[in-house]
Design a protein around this motif. Structure first.
Motif, mmCIF file in Angstrom:
data_model
loop_
_atom_site.group_PDB
_atom_site.id
_atom_site.type_symbol
_atom_site.label_atom_id
_atom_site.label_comp_id
_atom_site.label_asym_id
_atom_site.label_seq_id
_atom_site.Cartn_x
_atom_site.Cartn_y
_atom_site.Cartn_z
ATOM 1 N N PRO A 257 15.068 -58.529 -68.415
ATOM 2 C CA PRO A 257 13.761 -59.141 -68.719
ATOM 3 C C PRO A 257 13.745 -59.755 -70.117
ATOM 4 O O PRO A 257 14.632 -59.510 -70.937
ATOM 5 N N GLY A 258 12.734 -60.567 -70.342
ATOM 6 C CA GLY A 258 12.609 -61.224 -71.629
ATOM 7 C C GLY A 258 11.830 -62.511 -71.516
ATOM 8 O O GLY A 258 11.117 -62.750 -70.525
ATOM 9 N N GLU A 259 11.966 -63.370 -72.503
ATOM 10 C CA GLU A 259 11.273 -64.652 -72.509
ATOM 11 C C GLU A 259 12.186 -65.729 -71.921
ATOM 12 O O GLU A 259 13.383 -65.784 -72.224
ATOM 13 N N ASP A 283 2.970 -61.733 -62.476
ATOM 14 C CA ASP A 283 1.548 -61.770 -62.844
ATOM 15 C C ASP A 283 1.245 -62.822 -63.902
ATOM 16 O O ASP A 283 0.140 -62.870 -64.445
ATOM 17 N N LYS A 284 2.232 -63.684 -64.196
ATOM 18 C CA LYS A 284 2.037 -64.755 -65.164
ATOM 19 C C LYS A 284 2.036 -66.111 -64.439
ATOM 20 O O LYS A 284 2.548 -66.229 -63.333
ATOM 21 N N VAL A 307 7.690 -68.382 -70.595
ATOM 22 C CA VAL A 307 6.974 -67.288 -69.962
ATOM 23 C C VAL A 307 7.702 -65.991 -70.267
ATOM 24 O O VAL A 307 8.931 -65.959 -70.379
ATOM 25 N N LEU A 308 6.953 -64.915 -70.430
ATOM 26 C CA LEU A 308 7.523 -63.617 -70.758
ATOM 27 C C LEU A 308 7.497 -62.717 -69.528
ATOM 28 O O LEU A 308 6.437 -62.465 -68.963
ATOM 29 N N VAL A 309 8.678 -62.262 -69.119
ATOM 30 C CA VAL A 309 8.799 -61.269 -68.049
ATOM 31 C C VAL A 309 9.169 -59.957 -68.712
ATOM 32 O O VAL A 309 10.244 -59.820 -69.306
ATOM 33 N N GLU A 310 8.264 -58.985 -68.646
ATOM 34 C CA GLU A 310 8.388 -57.789 -69.468
ATOM 35 C C GLU A 310 9.202 -56.668 -68.838
ATOM 36 O O GLU A 310 9.770 -55.838 -69.563
ATOM 37 N N SER A 311 9.268 -56.614 -67.501
ATOM 38 C CA SER A 311 9.906 -55.466 -66.861
ATOM 39 C C SER A 311 10.958 -55.908 -65.856
ATOM 40 O O SER A 311 10.829 -56.966 -65.226
ATOM 41 N N PRO A 312 12.016 -55.113 -65.661
ATOM 42 C CA PRO A 312 12.998 -55.419 -64.619
ATOM 43 C C PRO A 312 12.437 -55.103 -63.238
ATOM 44 O O PRO A 312 11.433 -54.398 -63.098
#
Length: 341
Positions: A257-259, A283-284, A307-312
């Motif tokens: 995960p990450g940006e 959810d983004k 976009v930021l994906v925070e979790s695997p």
């Protein structure tokens, strides 16, 4: 009230009815809950018009037939005779080509049911009992046809008159069929698999590459709706996107995960730019606007932002039109998520 057992179709104002009759298009996934048939002309008109020379090719008509059968539907193909009752020669020529193909390969069409696979990048599949009929549009250059299934194959052979036996190799999540170098039929060659027990189709989840990027290709997408279809070869695109309610969706697995920088590869004709769309990533969401690229075949890559994906974990990625001022949304070839350094 008078006849409760009567069969109705979707054109009577009592939607959805017992049968569905899409006209001039093939629904992306068919209609699993009811019978249906695509009603289509050979050119652009139902009745005879001497000036209508926009004939669909034999390849298009045959592949339409296969596509429809693979989704559990029927093909109602129109022929418009002249005022003298004569079938136009272009229609005759195409019907003969269809008949020639069906004579050699009709076993994979008549009496078959829909494909157990959601999508196949190289063609379509129909089924009859324990037999899978693999209709190969794009013959693999390396001679390996990958079928996303975990079932056991008892026998494999070419579906043409030669019935040439083929070797298969079981892999994790797929069965590889070893093909001859040359396709038996330039339009659609049929490979028959006789399976033992369940087919057990394996749904492909798109994973991150070694560099952390995710490439979502049109050929791997689920098309949700009534009009948009997968077209083109070898680099496929989602086209005929004329219904603003149609959506394109992928399932991906995030391990890093990450940006991410979001990029969309698309084409749009100068006659129909301006559609706005939302790209939903979990959810983004991030928004984009379709600009003219100079033609339906001229593809450009647009940067939508970050976009930021925070979790695997598994994540759904969807392209949803918001507005469609012109004839179509766009031809969509791919969406890419590239890690921000």
């Amino acid at each position: 009230k008078l006849q409760p057992g009567i069969i109705t179709n979707n054109r009577l104002g009592h939607y959805p009815g017992d049968t569905e009759t899409p006209e001039q298009f093939i629904p992306p996934t068919g209609y699993a809950d009811r019978d249906w048939e695509t009603c289509m002309t050979m050119n652009d008109t139902w009745g005879y018009k001497s000036y209508d020379d926009n004939w669909k090719s034999s390849e298009t008509l045959i592949r339409n037939l296969i596509d429809i059968a693979s989704k559990g539907g029927n093909y109602l193909l129109n022929v418009g005779p002249t005022s003298e009752g004569v079938i136009p020669q272009p229609s005759v020529d195409r019907l003969r080509e269809i008949g020639k193909w069906m004579k050699a390969n009709g076993e994979g069409i008549y009496g078959t049911s829909a494909s157990p696979f959601k999508k196949l990048p190289w063609g379509r599949c129909t089924r009859k009992g324990n037999k899978l009929y693999l209709h190969v549009f794009d013959w693999p250059k390396d001679g390996i046809l990958s079928v996303p299934m975990a079932g056991k194959v008892k026998k494999a052979y070419l579906g043409c008159e030669c019935k040439l036996s083929l070797k298969t190799t079981a892999k994790e999540g797929s069965v590889e069929v070893h093909l001859p170098k040359t396709a038996p039929d330039p339009i659609a060659s049929v490979v028959v698999l006789e399976v033992e027990g369940d087919v057990n189709p394996v749904n492909t989840i798109i994973r991150q590459g070694e560099d952390g990027s995710i490439v979502l290709k049109a050929c791997d997408a689920d098309i949700i709706g009534r009009k948009a279809v997968l077209e083109g070869s070898p680099e496929a695109n989602v086209g005929y996107w004329v219904n603003a309610k149609d959506q394109v969706q992928w399932e991906a697995e995030i391990t890093k995960p990450g940006e991410f920088e979001v990029k969309v590869n698309y084409a749009c004709d100068p006659s129909t730019p301006g559609s706005e769309y939302s790209l939903v990533i979990g959810d983004k969401s991030i928004n984009g606007k379709v600009e003219s690229t100079g033609g339906w075949g001229n593809y450009v890559t647009a940067d939508l932002g970050k976009v930021l994906v925070e979790s695997p974990g598994k994540i759904n990625i969807t392209v949803k039109p918001v507005t469609k001022p012109g004839q179509a949304v766009m031809n969509l070839r791919s969406v890419s998520l590239v890690p921000v350094p």
